[in-house]
Design an enzyme around this catalytic site. Structure first.
Site, PDB file in Angstrom:
ATOM      1  N   ASN A  14       0.853  -1.139   0.057  1.00 14.74           N
ATOM      2  CA  ASN A  14       0.225  -0.006  -0.022  1.00 14.74           C
ATOM      3  C   ASN A  14       0.844   1.156   0.150  1.00 14.74           C
ATOM      4  O   ASN A  14       1.897   1.312   0.580  1.00 14.74           O
ATOM      5  CB  ASN A  14      -1.174   0.051   1.041  1.00 14.74           C
ATOM      6  CG  ASN A  14      -0.655   0.045   2.552  1.00 14.74           C
ATOM      7  OD1 ASN A  14       0.457  -0.825   2.799  1.00 14.74           O
ATOM      8  ND2 ASN A  14      -0.968   0.209   3.517  1.00 14.74           N
ATOM      9  N   CYS A  50      -4.284   0.822  -2.614  1.00 17.45           N
ATOM     10  CA  CYS A  50      -3.943  -0.443  -2.020  1.00 17.45           C
ATOM     11  C   CYS A  50      -2.952  -1.433  -2.439  1.00 17.45           C
ATOM     12  O   CYS A  50      -2.583  -1.392  -3.736  1.00 17.45           O
ATOM     13  CB  CYS A  50      -5.041  -1.272  -2.047  1.00 17.45           C
ATOM     14  SG  CYS A  50      -6.562  -0.569  -1.155  1.00 17.45           S
ATOM     15  N   GLU A 108      -2.544  -4.570  -3.389  1.00 18.26           N
ATOM     16  CA  GLU A 108      -3.265  -5.523  -4.405  1.00 18.26           C
ATOM     17  C   GLU A 108      -3.302  -4.706  -5.655  1.00 18.26           C
ATOM     18  O   GLU A 108      -2.874  -5.261  -6.745  1.00 18.26           O
ATOM     19  CB  GLU A 108      -4.741  -5.869  -4.242  1.00 18.26           C
ATOM     20  CG  GLU A 108      -4.745  -6.489  -2.879  1.00 18.26           C
ATOM     21  CD  GLU A 108      -5.377  -5.940  -1.642  1.00 18.26           C
ATOM     22  OE1 GLU A 108      -4.738  -4.801  -1.575  1.00 18.26           O
ATOM     23  OE2 GLU A 108      -6.053  -6.321  -0.827  1.00 18.26           O
TER      24      GLU A 108
HETATM   25  N1  THU Z   1      -5.552  -1.374   1.975  1.00 21.49           N
HETATM   26  C1  THU Z   1      -5.106  -2.199   1.258  1.00 21.49           C
HETATM   27  O1  THU Z   1      -3.832  -2.076   0.788  1.00 21.49           O
HETATM   28  N2  THU Z   1      -5.414  -3.343   0.519  1.00 21.49           N
HETATM   29  C2  THU Z   1      -6.818  -3.640   0.934  1.00 21.49           C
HETATM   30  O2  THU Z   1      -7.519  -4.347   0.165  1.00 21.49           O
HETATM   31  C3  THU Z   1      -7.448  -2.566   2.000  1.00 21.49           C
HETATM   32  C4  THU Z   1      -6.815  -1.469   2.398  1.00 21.49           C
HETATM   33  C5  THU Z   1      -4.645  -0.328   2.691  1.00 21.49           C
HETATM   34  C6  THU Z   1      -5.111   1.196   2.279  1.00 21.49           C
HETATM   35  C7  THU Z   1      -4.769   1.896   3.227  1.00 21.49           C
HETATM   36  O3  THU Z   1      -3.097   2.484   3.045  1.00 21.49           O
HETATM   37  C8  THU Z   1      -4.425   0.883   4.255  1.00 21.49           C
HETATM   38  O4  THU Z   1      -4.606  -0.258   4.038  1.00 21.49           O
HETATM   39  C9  THU Z   1      -5.577   1.254   5.609  1.00 21.49           C
HETATM   40  O5  THU Z   1      -6.883   1.126   4.988  1.00 21.49           O
END
Ligand code: THU
Length: 161
Positions: free
Chosen positions: A61, A72, A74
């Site tokens: 992220n 995010c 993914e």
């Molecule tokens: N986040 C992800 O990287 N993947 C997800 O599917 C959900 C959330 C990250 C976004 C943000 O940087 C942190 O997690 C908190 O929401």
């Protein structure tokens, strides 16, 4: 009329129960967290994606002071693949998370926007993408494809008459 959908997934109590290649991918997702830029949420997410060629692509992220500008883990990984290895089939991906603020006790499953992006890549390659959600203090959830995660994904057919 009432319809029912059944979604199936596998649950493992530890990565030691997984196939060696899935276990390895979960461990690669842990490595991916090292490059997380998450000073605002303090929540690190790592994604590791296995391609047919054997290549592993990482994502973490990437937050931004203008919060909605961040992305995010993914989608960072999948867009890297789309822009760099567009013809290499995606076989599987593993996702894990960590924060110093509390102990994560359950697998962290992907947000809807990431699932929609996974659905697009799966559709493009006409081959299911296995997804593993790995919790280092708990279970691993494994799905055989994105249809088990987002059965009502927005589809291209909706854009046509
Ligand atoms: N986040 C992800 O990287 N993947 C997800 O599917 C959900 C959330 C990250 C976004 C943000 O940087 C942190 O997690 C908190 O929401």
């Amino acid at each position: 009329m009432r319809n029912n959908l059944t979604i199936s997934y596998e649950e493992y109590s530890s990565i030691d129960e997984l196939d060696p290649s899935d276990k390895d991918l979960c461990q690669e997702a842990v490595k991916a967290m090292a490059n997380s830029h998450s000073p605002y949420s303090e929540f690190r997410v790592g994604a590791a994606v296995r391609l047919e060629s054997g290549k592993i692509v990482y994502g973490s992220n990437q937050e931004n002071v203008a919060y909605p500008s961040g992305l995010c883990a993914e989608r960072v990984a999948l867009f890297t693949i789309g822009s760099t290895y567009p013809d290499d089939k995606i076989l599987s991906m593993a996702i894990t998370a960590h924060t110093d603020n509390f102990k994560i006790m359950e697998p962290v499953t992907s947000c809807g926007a990431c699932l929609q992006v996974m659905a697009e890549y799966e559709k493009r390659q006409s081959h299911p993408i296995e997804v593993l959600f790995y919790c280092r203090n708990g279970a691993v959830i494994k799905t055989a494809g994105i249809k088990s995660l987002l059965p009502f994904a927005f589809a291209e057919t909706r854009l046509k008459k």
